[in-house]
Write a protein that holds these residues in place. Structure first.
Motif, PDB file in Angstrom:
ATOM      1  N   PRO A  20      31.528  43.138  46.853  1.00 27.71           N
ATOM      2  CA  PRO A  20      31.967  43.402  48.280  1.00 27.71           C
ATOM      3  C   PRO A  20      33.678  44.447  48.449  1.00 27.71           C
ATOM      4  CG  PRO A  20      32.501  42.116  46.293  1.00 27.71           C
ATOM      5  CD  PRO A  20      31.422  42.257  46.275  1.00 27.71           C
ATOM      6  N   ALA A  21      34.142  44.508  49.574  1.00 25.77           N
ATOM      7  CA  ALA A  21      35.130  44.970  49.553  1.00 25.77           C
ATOM      8  C   ALA A  21      36.436  44.895  49.325  1.00 25.77           C
ATOM      9  CB  ALA A  21      35.792  45.071  51.288  1.00 25.77           C
ATOM     10  N   GLY A  22      37.651  45.479  48.415  1.00 21.65           N
ATOM     11  CA  GLY A  22      38.488  44.647  47.814  1.00 21.65           C
ATOM     12  C   GLY A  22      38.268  44.648  46.173  1.00 21.65           C
ATOM     13  N   LEU A  23      36.970  45.419  45.785  1.00 15.82           N
ATOM     14  CA  LEU A  23      36.770  44.825  44.215  1.00 15.82           C
ATOM     15  C   LEU A  23      36.423  46.353  43.991  1.00 15.82           C
ATOM     16  CD1 LEU A  23      35.985  42.974  41.460  1.00 15.82           C
ATOM     17  CD2 LEU A  23      33.492  43.559  42.553  1.00 15.82           C
ATOM     18  N   ALA A  24      37.592  46.744  43.868  1.00 17.90           N
ATOM     19  CA  ALA A  24      37.512  47.787  42.284  1.00 17.90           C
ATOM     20  C   ALA A  24      35.861  48.549  41.111  1.00 17.90           C
ATOM     21  CB  ALA A  24      38.707  48.083  41.220  1.00 17.90           C
ATOM     22  N   VAL A  25      35.237  48.968  40.547  1.00 15.59           N
ATOM     23  CA  VAL A  25      33.967  49.040  39.880  1.00 15.59           C
ATOM     24  C   VAL A  25      34.375  49.220  38.813  1.00 15.59           C
ATOM     25  CG1 VAL A  25      32.610  50.586  39.685  1.00 15.59           C
ATOM     26  CG2 VAL A  25      32.775  50.540  42.335  1.00 15.59           C
ATOM     27  N   HIS A  26      35.884  49.989  38.564  1.00 19.49           N
ATOM     28  CA  HIS A  26      36.575  50.215  37.413  1.00 19.49           C
ATOM     29  C   HIS A  26      37.547  50.166  36.907  1.00 19.49           C
ATOM     30  CE1 HIS A  26      32.716  52.606  36.504  1.00 19.49           C
ATOM     31  NE2 HIS A  26      32.824  53.826  37.638  1.00 19.49           N
ATOM     32  N   PRO A  27      38.037  49.300  35.741  1.00 19.34           N
ATOM     33  CA  PRO A  27      39.248  48.935  36.044  1.00 19.34           C
ATOM     34  C   PRO A  27      40.055  49.893  35.605  1.00 19.34           C
ATOM     35  CG  PRO A  27      37.850  48.490  33.510  1.00 19.34           C
ATOM     36  CD  PRO A  27      37.120  48.933  34.596  1.00 19.34           C
ATOM     37  N   GLY A  28      41.246  49.878  36.091  1.00 22.71           N
ATOM     38  CA  GLY A  28      42.507  50.282  35.848  1.00 22.71           C
ATOM     39  C   GLY A  28      43.942  49.492  36.385  1.00 22.71           C
ATOM     40  N   PRO A  29      45.200  50.461  35.894  1.00 22.53           N
ATOM     41  CA  PRO A  29      46.368  50.070  36.169  1.00 22.53           C
ATOM     42  C   PRO A  29      46.786  49.213  37.006  1.00 22.53           C
ATOM     43  CG  PRO A  29      46.642  52.843  35.499  1.00 22.53           C
ATOM     44  CD  PRO A  29      45.518  52.155  35.729  1.00 22.53           C
ATOM     45  N   LYS A  30      46.157  49.797  38.393  1.00 24.52           N
ATOM     46  CA  LYS A  30      46.217  48.541  39.088  1.00 24.52           C
ATOM     47  C   LYS A  30      45.422  47.440  40.149  1.00 24.52           C
ATOM     48  CE  LYS A  30      49.429  51.597  41.898  1.00 24.52           C
ATOM     49  NZ  LYS A  30      49.992  52.845  43.035  1.00 24.52           N
ATOM     50  N   THR A  31      44.142  47.580  39.113  1.00 28.00           N
ATOM     51  CA  THR A  31      42.517  46.534  38.994  1.00 28.00           C
ATOM     52  C   THR A  31      43.088  46.236  37.295  1.00 28.00           C
ATOM     53  OG1 THR A  31      41.588  49.169  38.671  1.00 28.00           O
ATOM     54  CG2 THR A  31      42.300  47.990  41.355  1.00 28.00           C
ATOM     55  N   PRO A  32      43.104  45.692  37.228  1.00 28.08           N
ATOM     56  CA  PRO A  32      42.678  45.009  35.752  1.00 28.08           C
ATOM     57  C   PRO A  32      41.585  44.289  35.835  1.00 28.08           C
ATOM     58  CG  PRO A  32      44.974  44.281  36.892  1.00 28.08           C
ATOM     59  CD  PRO A  32      44.429  44.813  37.507  1.00 28.08           C
ATOM     60  N   ARG A  33      40.976  43.930  37.087  1.00 28.00           N
ATOM     61  CA  ARG A  33      39.935  42.985  37.091  1.00 28.00           C
ATOM     62  C   ARG A  33      38.968  43.449  37.772  1.00 28.00           C
ATOM     63  NH1 ARG A  33      40.581  36.979  38.906  1.00 28.00           N
ATOM     64  NH2 ARG A  33      38.350  36.759  37.783  1.00 28.00           N
ATOM     65  N   SER A  34      37.874  43.687  37.659  1.00 27.93           N
ATOM     66  CA  SER A  34      36.942  44.815  38.583  1.00 27.93           C
ATOM     67  C   SER A  34      35.610  44.338  38.354  1.00 27.93           C
ATOM     68  CB  SER A  34      36.914  46.556  37.839  1.00 27.93           C
ATOM     69  OG  SER A  34      36.694  46.416  36.486  1.00 27.93           O
ATOM     70  N   LEU A  35      34.934  45.245  38.704  1.00 30.03           N
ATOM     71  CA  LEU A  35      32.950  44.462  38.599  1.00 30.03           C
ATOM     72  C   LEU A  35      32.946  44.878  37.151  1.00 30.03           C
ATOM     73  CD1 LEU A  35      30.550  44.788  40.832  1.00 30.03           C
ATOM     74  CD2 LEU A  35      30.476  47.433  40.070  1.00 30.03           C
ATOM     75  N   GLU A  36      33.429  45.470  36.687  1.00 23.75           N
ATOM     76  CA  GLU A  36      32.774  45.756  35.092  1.00 23.75           C
ATOM     77  C   GLU A  36      32.606  44.297  34.440  1.00 23.75           C
ATOM     78  OE1 GLU A  36      34.816  48.581  32.134  1.00 23.75           O
ATOM     79  OE2 GLU A  36      33.802  50.835  33.699  1.00 23.75           O
ATOM     80  N   ASP A  37      33.845  43.473  34.519  1.00 22.49           N
ATOM     81  CA  ASP A  37      33.939  42.055  34.277  1.00 22.49           C
ATOM     82  C   ASP A  37      32.561  41.270  34.110  1.00 22.49           C
ATOM     83  OD1 ASP A  37      36.350  43.106  33.571  1.00 22.49           O
ATOM     84  OD2 ASP A  37      37.445  41.724  35.552  1.00 22.49           O
ATOM     85  N   HIS A  38      32.058  41.658  35.310  1.00 28.37           N
ATOM     86  CA  HIS A  38      30.620  40.758  35.750  1.00 28.37           C
ATOM     87  C   HIS A  38      29.515  40.979  35.578  1.00 28.37           C
ATOM     88  CE1 HIS A  38      33.276  38.426  38.357  1.00 28.37           C
ATOM     89  NE2 HIS A  38      33.681  39.416  39.104  1.00 28.37           N
ATOM     90  N   LEU A  39      29.436  42.512  35.025  1.00 20.00           N
ATOM     91  CA  LEU A  39      27.621  43.126  34.498  1.00 20.00           C
ATOM     92  C   LEU A  39      27.610  42.790  33.239  1.00 20.00           C
ATOM     93  CD1 LEU A  39      28.706  46.919  35.731  1.00 20.00           C
ATOM     94  CD2 LEU A  39      27.614  45.475  36.506  1.00 20.00           C
ATOM     95  N   PRO A  40      28.133  42.631  32.822  1.00 17.74           N
ATOM     96  CA  PRO A  40      26.797  41.438  31.582  1.00 17.74           C
ATOM     97  C   PRO A  40      26.014  40.183  31.850  1.00 17.74           C
ATOM     98  CG  PRO A  40      29.323  41.763  30.685  1.00 17.74           C
ATOM     99  CD  PRO A  40      29.356  42.430  32.376  1.00 17.74           C
ATOM    100  N   SER A  41      26.444  40.254  33.386  1.00 16.13           N
ATOM    101  CA  SER A  41      25.496  38.647  33.657  1.00 16.13           C
ATOM    102  C   SER A  41      23.988  39.612  33.679  1.00 16.13           C
ATOM    103  CB  SER A  41      26.559  38.418  34.493  1.00 16.13           C
ATOM    104  OG  SER A  41      26.834  38.911  35.398  1.00 16.13           O
ATOM    105  N   LEU A  42      23.998  41.052  33.838  1.00 18.74           N
ATOM    106  CA  LEU A  42      23.061  41.612  34.578  1.00 18.74           C
ATOM    107  C   LEU A  42      21.768  42.232  33.343  1.00 18.74           C
ATOM    108  CD1 LEU A  42      24.251  43.506  37.763  1.00 18.74           C
ATOM    109  CD2 LEU A  42      23.163  41.358  38.070  1.00 18.74           C
ATOM    110  N   ALA A  43      22.303  41.831  32.556  1.00 23.02           N
ATOM    111  CA  ALA A  43      21.660  41.955  31.215  1.00 23.02           C
ATOM    112  C   ALA A  43      21.171  41.479  31.069  1.00 23.02           C
ATOM    113  CB  ALA A  43      22.715  42.579  29.942  1.00 23.02           C
ATOM    114  N   LEU A  44      19.456  42.470  30.400  1.00 21.08           N
ATOM    115  CA  LEU A  44      18.309  41.982  30.064  1.00 21.08           C
ATOM    116  C   LEU A  44      18.015  42.074  28.139  1.00 21.08           C
ATOM    117  CD1 LEU A  44      15.633  43.153  32.678  1.00 21.08           C
ATOM    118  CD2 LEU A  44      17.025  41.501  32.454  1.00 21.08           C
ATOM    119  N   GLY A  45      18.890  43.080  27.606  1.00 19.28           N
ATOM    120  CA  GLY A  45      19.098  42.961  26.882  1.00 19.28           C
ATOM    121  C   GLY A  45      20.195  42.724  25.904  1.00 19.28           C
ATOM    122  N   GLY A  46      20.297  43.631  24.832  1.00 14.44           N
ATOM    123  CA  GLY A  46      21.351  44.627  24.400  1.00 14.44           C
ATOM    124  C   GLY A  46      22.555  45.307  25.383  1.00 14.44           C
TER     125      GLY A  46
END
Length: 218
Positions: A20-46
């Motif tokens: 979605p628009a408005g969501l940074a892919v990686h965290p940064g000083p102005k974007t502490p919340r990012s797509l990375e927060d949600h990627l663990p839910s796509l994991a199949l293993g470790g």
């Protein structure tokens, strides 16, 4: 935890999503919340999935994610060897004079304490090229096909030809005053894997785009 964004295609090694628009892919000083927060839910293993490339925070659309170490290797090779075909749609603040064209203008990063960093066209920068064509003159809807993958490439090249992307807060002067959202969307992405398999996805622009009769890509 359930992944909250549309999944366009998923294998054991690669996942394509509609960011979605408005969501940074990686965290940064102005974007502490990012797509990375949600990627663990796509994991199949470790292995924790990682984004294989980047879309600007305010750019929506197709994004490839590696779901395994093999996926990281495959996607990294595809992008570095230009075996990734990307198509973007944008609504511009003005239309180019021609119906189609190609921008070849090298880009360099500059930074100042007052304005922060941005990309500029600079003869000493890295080579960058983008092809474009008008899809709908009435909507000022233009398709962009980047041949290289430089930071802010499409945004800078659009401004370079005198037609910045509508709502661009950095490269479009009028957008700074309007506060309107930037209209840039990664409409499709196709990647050829080392074994020859081609994975391709596409997705519509987000709600709010004036695209009642969106054209087909060619």
């Amino acid at each position: 935890m359930i992944f909250p964004f549309p999944v366009l295609l998923a294998t054991s090694d690669v996942v394509f999503i509609n960011k979605p628009a408005g969501l940074a892919v990686h965290p940064g000083p102005k974007t502490p919340r990012s797509l990375e927060d949600h990627l663990p839910s796509l994991a199949l293993g470790g292995f924790v999935p990682v984004a294989a490339h980047r879309l600007d925070r305010d750019t929506s659309g197709c994004l490839a994610i590696a779901r395994s170490r093999r996926g990281v290797k495959w996607l990294s090779a595809a992008f570095s060897e230009r075996r990734a075909e990307k198509i973007y749609w944008a609504i511009l603040s003005a239309l180019p004079q021609e119906n189609a064209g190609r921008v070849a203008a090298p880009l360099a990063k500059v930074s100042t304490a007052a304005a922060g960093w941005r990309m500029i066209v600079d003869g000493g920068g890295r080579a960058a090229a983008t092809c474009w064509r008008v899809l709908d003159p009435a909507l000022r809807l233009v398709e962009f096909r980047p041949e290289t993958g430089r930071t802010h490439q499409i945004r800078v090249h659009a401004a370079h030809i005198g037609c910045p992307i509508a709502g661009d807060p950095v490269y479009g002067d009028a957008a700074k005053a309007s506060g309107a959202p930037m209209r840039l969307h990664a409409q499709s992405l196709a990647i050829t894997l080392p074994d020859g398999q081609r994975l391709a996805v596409s997705c519509d622009p987000p709600a709010g785009w004036p695209l009642l009769n969106a054209p087909e890509t060619q």
